[in-house]
Design an enzyme around this catalytic site. Structure first.
Site, PDB file in Angstrom:
ATOM      1  N   ARG A 216       0.867  -1.179   0.000  1.00 24.18           N
ATOM      2  CA  ARG A 216       0.000   0.000   0.000  1.00 24.18           C
ATOM      3  C   ARG A 216       0.897   1.219   0.000  1.00 24.18           C
ATOM      4  O   ARG A 216       1.799   1.323   0.825  1.00 24.18           O
ATOM      5  CB  ARG A 216      -0.808  -0.081   1.296  1.00 24.18           C
ATOM      6  CG  ARG A 216      -1.948   0.825   1.407  1.00 24.18           C
ATOM      7  CD  ARG A 216      -2.744   0.490   2.645  1.00 24.18           C
ATOM      8  NE  ARG A 216      -2.190   1.074   3.852  1.00 24.18           N
ATOM      9  CZ  ARG A 216      -2.901   1.383   4.920  1.00 24.18           C
ATOM     10  NH1 ARG A 216      -4.192   1.151   4.932  1.00 24.18           N
ATOM     11  NH2 ARG A 216      -2.346   1.891   5.982  1.00 24.18           N
TER      12      ARG A 216
ATOM     13  N   THR B 294      -0.963   7.687  -0.884  1.00 25.09           N
ATOM     14  CA  THR B 294      -2.168   7.680  -1.737  1.00 25.09           C
ATOM     15  C   THR B 294      -3.110   6.525  -1.384  1.00 25.09           C
ATOM     16  O   THR B 294      -4.269   6.529  -1.792  1.00 25.09           O
ATOM     17  CB  THR B 294      -1.758   7.503  -3.206  1.00 25.09           C
ATOM     18  OG1 THR B 294      -1.101   6.226  -3.321  1.00 25.09           O
ATOM     19  CG2 THR B 294      -0.787   8.587  -3.657  1.00 25.09           C
TER      20      THR B 294
ATOM     21  N   ASP C 105       1.717  -1.706  12.175  1.00 24.71           N
ATOM     22  CA  ASP C 105       2.029  -2.240  10.844  1.00 24.71           C
ATOM     23  C   ASP C 105       2.477  -3.696  11.003  1.00 24.71           C
ATOM     24  O   ASP C 105       3.548  -3.973  11.540  1.00 24.71           O
ATOM     25  CB  ASP C 105       3.132  -1.403  10.183  1.00 24.71           C
ATOM     26  CG  ASP C 105       3.336  -1.815   8.741  1.00 24.71           C
ATOM     27  OD1 ASP C 105       3.115  -0.979   7.845  1.00 24.71           O
ATOM     28  OD2 ASP C 105       3.696  -2.995   8.496  1.00 24.71           O
TER      29      ASP C 105
ATOM     30  N   ASP D  26       5.893  -4.651   9.507  1.00 27.00           N
ATOM     31  CA  ASP D  26       7.021  -4.136  10.291  1.00 27.00           C
ATOM     32  C   ASP D  26       7.187  -4.918  11.596  1.00 27.00           C
ATOM     33  O   ASP D  26       8.308  -5.204  12.026  1.00 27.00           O
ATOM     34  CB  ASP D  26       6.817  -2.651  10.633  1.00 27.00           C
ATOM     35  CG  ASP D  26       6.962  -1.746   9.410  1.00 27.00           C
ATOM     36  OD1 ASP D  26       7.290  -2.262   8.327  1.00 27.00           O
ATOM     37  OD2 ASP D  26       6.734  -0.530   9.559  1.00 27.00           O
TER      38      ASP D  26
HETATM   39  O1  PRP Z   1      -6.593  -2.882   3.448  1.00 30.88           O
HETATM   40  P1  PRP Z   1      -5.453  -2.041   2.989  1.00 30.88           P
HETATM   41  O2  PRP Z   1      -5.665  -0.566   3.264  1.00 30.88           O
HETATM   42  O3  PRP Z   1      -5.090  -2.298   1.572  1.00 30.88           O
HETATM   43  O4  PRP Z   1      -4.204  -2.380   3.905  1.00 30.88           O
HETATM   44  C1  PRP Z   1      -3.881  -3.686   4.258  1.00 30.88           C
HETATM   45  C2  PRP Z   1      -2.540  -4.062   3.732  1.00 30.88           C
HETATM   46  O5  PRP Z   1      -1.521  -3.302   4.412  1.00 30.88           O
HETATM   47  C3  PRP Z   1      -0.522  -4.205   4.894  1.00 30.88           C
HETATM   48  O6  PRP Z   1       0.464  -4.453   3.955  1.00 30.88           O
HETATM   49  P2  PRP Z   1       1.540  -3.348   3.560  1.00 30.88           P
HETATM   50  O7  PRP Z   1       1.079  -2.558   2.383  1.00 30.88           O
HETATM   51  O8  PRP Z   1       1.926  -2.567   4.780  1.00 30.88           O
HETATM   52  O9  PRP Z   1       2.758  -4.215   3.078  1.00 30.88           O
HETATM   53  P3  PRP Z   1       3.762  -5.129   3.946  1.00 30.88           P
HETATM   54  O10 PRP Z   1       3.037  -6.397   4.223  1.00 30.88           O
HETATM   55  O11 PRP Z   1       4.938  -5.302   3.061  1.00 30.88           O
HETATM   56  O12 PRP Z   1       4.114  -4.382   5.204  1.00 30.88           O
HETATM   57  C4  PRP Z   1      -1.333  -5.443   5.209  1.00 30.88           C
HETATM   58  O13 PRP Z   1      -0.543  -6.591   5.363  1.00 30.88           O
HETATM   59  C5  PRP Z   1      -2.279  -5.523   4.043  1.00 30.88           C
HETATM   60  O14 PRP Z   1      -1.722  -6.178   2.925  1.00 30.88           O
HETATM   61  O1  URA Z   2      -3.347  -0.997  10.661  1.00 34.43           O
HETATM   62  C1  URA Z   2      -2.798  -1.377   9.601  1.00 34.43           C
HETATM   63  C2  URA Z   2      -3.240  -0.953   8.335  1.00 34.43           C
HETATM   64  C3  URA Z   2      -2.614  -1.427   7.227  1.00 34.43           C
HETATM   65  N1  URA Z   2      -1.550  -2.259   7.361  1.00 34.43           N
HETATM   66  C4  URA Z   2      -1.115  -2.666   8.577  1.00 34.43           C
HETATM   67  O2  URA Z   2      -0.149  -3.440   8.659  1.00 34.43           O
HETATM   68  N2  URA Z   2      -1.745  -2.200   9.659  1.00 34.43           N
HETATM   69 MG    MG Z   3       3.257  -2.976   6.069  1.00 33.25          MG
END
Ligand code: PRP
Ligand code: URA
Ligand code: MG
Length: 212
Positions: free
Chosen positions: A103, A107, A202, A205
């Site tokens: 994400r 944006t 997150d 993370d």
């Molecule tokens: O419902 P949304 O608003 O789309 O957000 C959810 C997404 O955000 C996080 O991933 P992230 O983009 O942080 O990637 P990551 O797993 O690499 O940290 C999570 O694991 C989902 O995939």
């Molecule tokens: O709360 C949140 C939202 C998006 N992605 C995450 O990992 N945590």
């Molecule tokens: Mg993430």
């Protein structure tokens, strides 16, 4: 679309520890793994099976085996990777495909940066793993991708969801009975940065360290 929030003390306890900002990565990973196995028990209730003959030391009987084609498990990178082992431990014959999605935190657009899946998913039952359903953008994009490839049904296992994301998912797939969502918790809301409140921060993370 069928939505199940698993109401069970074991799940509630593990989610509470997961939420705690002082829970370190190794414990976070362990709990994520354990939670998936608990949610997968419900999520796999409709998995297709066939009857097989089994010879016990005493008699021949009829048992159950997974039908072919075998289920496909798709963790959404990165955070979904933390759920993979817990799932394949329960469904050892499942195949695994990968979707890498991130994400854009400004944006909130979804970038698909990796895809390694069978080209044809006709007739396949697919299990998507992603701990967080926030705005729903990532999951909607993933489900669309899988149906475009011919997936028969898609079951998503998420740990925590926001009502806003669930509403978007309902708008997109509400009358599609081939979509199933299994959750450990439906939280209160999203904050101004589209993070789930109270959530757990997150997930990627907390599993693997700060990405950037
Ligand atoms: O419902 P949304 O608003 O789309 O957000 C959810 C997404 O955000 C996080 O991933 P992230 O983009 O942080 O990637 P990551 O797993 O690499 O940290 C999570 O694991 C989902 O995939
Ligand atoms: O709360 C949140 C939202 C998006 N992605 C995450 O990992 N945590
Ligand atoms: Mg993430």
């Amino acid at each position: 679309m069928r939505v199940q929030v698993i109401d069970h003390p074991l799940v509630a306890h593990k989610v509470s520890v997961l939420r705690d900002k002082n829970t370190p990565s190794p414990v976070f990973r362990q709990l994520t793994d354990e939670l998936v196995t608990l949610l997968a028990y419900e999520a796999t209730r409709e998995v297709k099976t066939v009857q097989v003959e089994v010879e016990t030391p005493v008699a021949v009987t009829i048992g159950t085996a997974f039908a072919k084609p075998t289920p496909l498990v798709v963790p959404i990178l990165r955070a979904g990777l933390g759920m993979l082992e817990g799932m394949t431990r329960l469904v050892p014959t499942a195949e695994v495909g990968f979707l890498g999605m991130a994400r854009n935190e400004e944006t909130l657009d979804i970038i698909t940066y990796a895809e390694r899946l069978p080209a044809d998913l006709t007739g396949r039952q697919v299990f998507v793993l992603d701990p967080m359903l926030a705005t729903g953008g990532t999951l909607i994009e993933s489900i669309k991708f899988l149906f475009d490839r011919g997936a028969e049904d898609v079951t998503c296992i998420c740990l925590i969801a926001a009502p806003e994301g669930l509403a978007r998912l309902e708008a997109a797939y509400g009358d599609n009975d081939k979509v199933h969502l299994v959750l450990a918790s439906l939280d209160e809301r999203l904050d101004e940065n589209a993070y789930i409140v109270p959530g757990l921060g997150d997930a990627g993370d907390r599993l693997y360290g700060v990405a950037h």
